[in-house]
Enzyme design. Structure first.
Site, short mmCIF file in Angstrom:
data_model
loop_
_atom_site.label_atom_id
_atom_site.label_comp_id
_atom_site.label_asym_id
_atom_site.label_seq_id
_atom_site.Cartn_x
_atom_site.Cartn_y
_atom_site.Cartn_z
N LYS A 52 -17.47 -0.22 5.79
CA LYS A 52 -17.90 -1.22 4.82
C LYS A 52 -19.40 -1.18 4.56
O LYS A 52 -19.85 -1.27 3.41
CB LYS A 52 -17.48 -2.61 5.31
CG LYS A 52 -17.72 -3.72 4.30
CD LYS A 52 -17.14 -5.04 4.82
CE LYS A 52 -17.28 -6.15 3.77
NZ LYS A 52 -16.67 -7.42 4.27
N MET A 96 24.58 7.96 1.97
CA MET A 96 24.58 9.23 2.70
C MET A 96 24.81 9.01 4.19
O MET A 96 25.46 9.81 4.87
CB MET A 96 23.27 9.98 2.47
CG MET A 96 23.29 11.42 2.95
SD MET A 96 24.54 12.44 2.11
CE MET A 96 23.64 12.91 0.63
N GLU A 121 0.81 -1.22 0.00
CA GLU A 121 0.00 0.00 0.00
C GLU A 121 0.84 1.27 0.00
O GLU A 121 0.43 2.30 -0.55
CB GLU A 121 -0.95 0.01 1.21
CG GLU A 121 -2.06 -1.02 1.16
CD GLU A 121 -1.69 -2.36 1.73
OE1 GLU A 121 -2.55 -3.25 1.84
OE2 GLU A 121 -0.48 -2.54 2.08
N PHE A 163 -11.78 -6.77 14.01
CA PHE A 163 -10.70 -7.27 13.16
C PHE A 163 -10.33 -6.23 12.11
O PHE A 163 -11.18 -5.71 11.40
CB PHE A 163 -11.14 -8.58 12.48
CG PHE A 163 -10.12 -9.13 11.52
CD1 PHE A 163 -8.90 -9.61 11.98
CD2 PHE A 163 -10.38 -9.16 10.16
CE1 PHE A 163 -7.96 -10.11 11.10
CE2 PHE A 163 -9.44 -9.66 9.26
CZ PHE A 163 -8.23 -10.14 9.73
N GLN A 164 -9.05 -5.93 12.02
CA GLN A 164 -8.48 -4.95 11.08
C GLN A 164 -9.10 -3.57 11.24
O GLN A 164 -9.27 -2.84 10.27
CB GLN A 164 -8.60 -5.45 9.64
CG GLN A 164 -7.67 -6.62 9.34
CD GLN A 164 -7.52 -6.90 7.87
OE1 GLN A 164 -8.41 -6.63 7.07
NE2 GLN A 164 -6.36 -7.46 7.49
#
Length: 590
Positions: free
Chosen positions: A168, A484, A56, A118-119
């Site tokens: 949802k 760097m 993502e 959940f999630q």
């Protein structure tokens, strides 16, 4: 006019299409599945296209780069929980660089919010410090309005990311859908951009006319404003040299006689000398960042300041200007140019001694490196890319580190063709950014300049490149270090190289590319660089060129933290062309 029952997912996709969205970057998951199910139907009709990334974070970076390259709002999708939190680095990258993206996340159904379902994560709360605005859609009837507001807010004034979190069940709930007209948004909270007064224009022009050693200091705000023509005209009218920030790169060709390249920590010596000696600093869409200013109280300490910026919060934040103008850079410069054409007599001789002084600095302190080195140098690889980019047609994306600074120093590029994470300095940005740019401009050459450490942060996106057959050229400046970090450890931490060596465990990048079905070559010396670079670059398919470069090469000049811009480490003075150099007060034979 649509006026019958549809669900929230339909309202979302329909609203995106109405805003001209053609491309979305994302990754599906449970909470956002109703939206992906609706998206499937729209893709079948060729109305919108989704590109599946492999992480993502890459979706956010691809949307960000799409916005930088096109000037449009980029869009990305992710599901709830870890899908949403994986976007955070990409959102912060866009926020720091003022890039307009709309981020759409799935969320658990409304009855489960706050139950540690959940999630479930509070992505609204998590991202509050790094977005311009955010929404949780509680009612599907608000969907079209919220999308329209998100696009407006993202582009209005100083651009930035806007988050829309969609539970949802909101995506599934049906209702009588009436779309919002994108052109009929009324947001009293979005203050109109102030009109520049005639008095301010006169004050600014008066300071320019009084100045003998003026300097244009141009940042990303000028790029966002598409003010390329106006900046160039102003510079040429008054014969004012131009230096840019990392975000302002591309506002003018580096080969233009008035261009000084980038200033700041790894800027050109002549840009840093110029900003230290100028008597007028004209800041256009720049925010006086610490990597630019060095020791702030010694930055342009002899100069009066004109500061033009669209964000009032930036005016006076780090430096109090003599003339402050809040407004869109392009609009304000048009007003200044109109006033100059009608009211002013321009004396172009006024800055000639200043330009002559700068010309001597350019001759004495060029961006040089030891071209007689037996080893392949990173600067040679980047210069080879620049030599192929003769008409400035390439889009260049970079990751972050030494290779980014060398590219900023040596690549000549045009407006919106330099795509790099500046404010946040996000390693792993370059590869997904190249995906976003290539989707936006499928017929253009897109080159990703990356380092071996940065490349490994998002190399899973080779799968995305392979899936969509994106002909991106990936150049790995491979010195087997976090370059760097190693340079700073050498300069400031007693050469204690704590966990910056990448040699152990590094994959064979050629074999890795082949695992994804992508062509790759490894270049280990100068002969291979010059004999094969152009030939391989012409291939109209994805390609990785793994360039094994000198492990000890440092990026110079460099302004050490807390020092003024005129105090540079590794400054090279060319005493006799191509024969003798002075570096760090030691003679070096070339």
């Amino acid at each position: 006019m649509i006026n019958h029952k549809k669900n929230g997912a339909f309202a979302l996709i329909d609203s995106l299409v109405r805003h001209g969205v053609k491309h979305i970057f994302g990754y599906p998951g449970g909470a956002i599945l109703p939206i992906y199910d609706e998206l499937y139907l729209w893709e079948q009709k060729n109305l919108i296209f989704h590109y599946l990334v492999r992480h993502e974070q890459a979706a956010a970076h691809a949307a960000d780069a799409y916005a930088r390259a096109t000037g449009k709002v980029g869009v990305c999708f992710a599901t709830s929980g870890p899908g949403a939190t994986n976007l955070v680095t990409g959102i912060a990258t866009a926020q720091m660089d003022s890039i307009p993206i709309v981020v759409i996340t799935g969320q658990v159904a409304r009855p489960f919010i706050g139950t540690d379902a959940f999630q479930e994560t509070d992505i609204f709360g998590i991202t509050l410090p790094i977005v311009k605005h955010s929404y949780v859609v509680r009612n599907p009837r608000d969907m079209s309005r919220i999308v329209a507001e998100a696009f407006y807010i993202s582009k209005h004034g100083r651009p930035g990311p806007v988050l829309i979190d969609i539970p949802k069940d909101v995506s599934l709930e049906t209702f009588h859908y009436i779309p919002t007209n994108p052109n009929e948004i009324d947001l009293p909270g979005c203050r109109p951009i102030p009109q520049t007064s005639y008095k301010q224009i006169i004050q600014a022009v008066s300071l320019i006319q009084e100045s003998n050693q003026p300097l244009l200091y141009v940042g990303g705000g000028a790029i966002s404003s598409d003010a390329y023509k106006e900046v160039k005209l102003l510079a040429e009218y008054f014969e004012i040299p131009i230096t840019t920030t990392l975000m302002g790169k591309g506002i003018i060709e580096d080969t233009h006689p008035l261009s000084l390249g980038m200033l700041g920590m790894h800027g050109t010596a002549y840009a840093n000398f110029a900003v230290s000696e100028c008597d007028l600093l004209i800041a256009l869409g720049a925010r006086f960042d610490d990597r630019v200013t060095g020791k702030l109280d010694e930055f342009a300490c002899k100069a009066k300041v004109i500061h033009i910026d669209i964000d009032p919060a930036e005016i006076g934040k780090n430096r109090i200007p003599q003339v402050a103008i809040i407004g869109d850079i392009k609009v304000v410069l048009k007003q200044i140019l109109a006033y100059v054409e009608q009211e002013c007599q321009i004396d172009k001789q006024q800055t000639q001694s200043w330009l002559e002084r700068i010309r001597h600095w350019k001759e004495d302190y060029p961006l040089s490196f030891n071209e007689d080195s037996v080893q392949l140098l990173p600067q040679e690889v980047i210069r080879a890319i620049n030599n192929l980019n003769t008409n400035i047609s390439f889009f260049i994306t970079t990751d972050v580190g030494q290779h980014q600074m060398w590219a900023a120093q040596l690549i000549n590029t045009g407006p919106r063709k330099w795509i790099s994470s500046a404010g946040l300095g996000t390693m792993g940005y370059g590869l997904p950014a190249a995906i976003g740019v290539q989707i936006a401009y499928p017929d253009s050459t897109v080159v990703c300049i990356t380092g071996d450490a940065s490349f490994q942060m998002n190399c899973q996106e080779l799968s995305t490149i392979a899936q969509y057959k994106l002909p991106i050229k990936i150049i790995i400046i491979n010195n087997f270090w976090q370059g760097m970090v190693r340079q700073w450890q050498q300069a400031f931490y007693g050469e204690r190289y704590s966990h910056s060596n990448m040699n152990q465990g590094m994959p064979d990048f050629v074999q890795l590319a082949k695992a994804f079905g992508i062509k790759a070559i490894c270049i280990k010396n100068k002969y291979e660089l010059h004999s094969s670079f152009e030939k391989f670059f012409a291939i109209k398919e994805p390609l990785i060129i793994d360039c094994h470069v000198s492990k000890e090469e440092n990026c110079y000049p460099m302004v050490a933290p807390g020092k003024s811009n005129s105090q540079m480490i590794g400054l090279i003075k060319q005493l006799k062309k191509n024969t003798l150099f002075i570096k760090d007060e030691k003679f070096i034979e070339s």
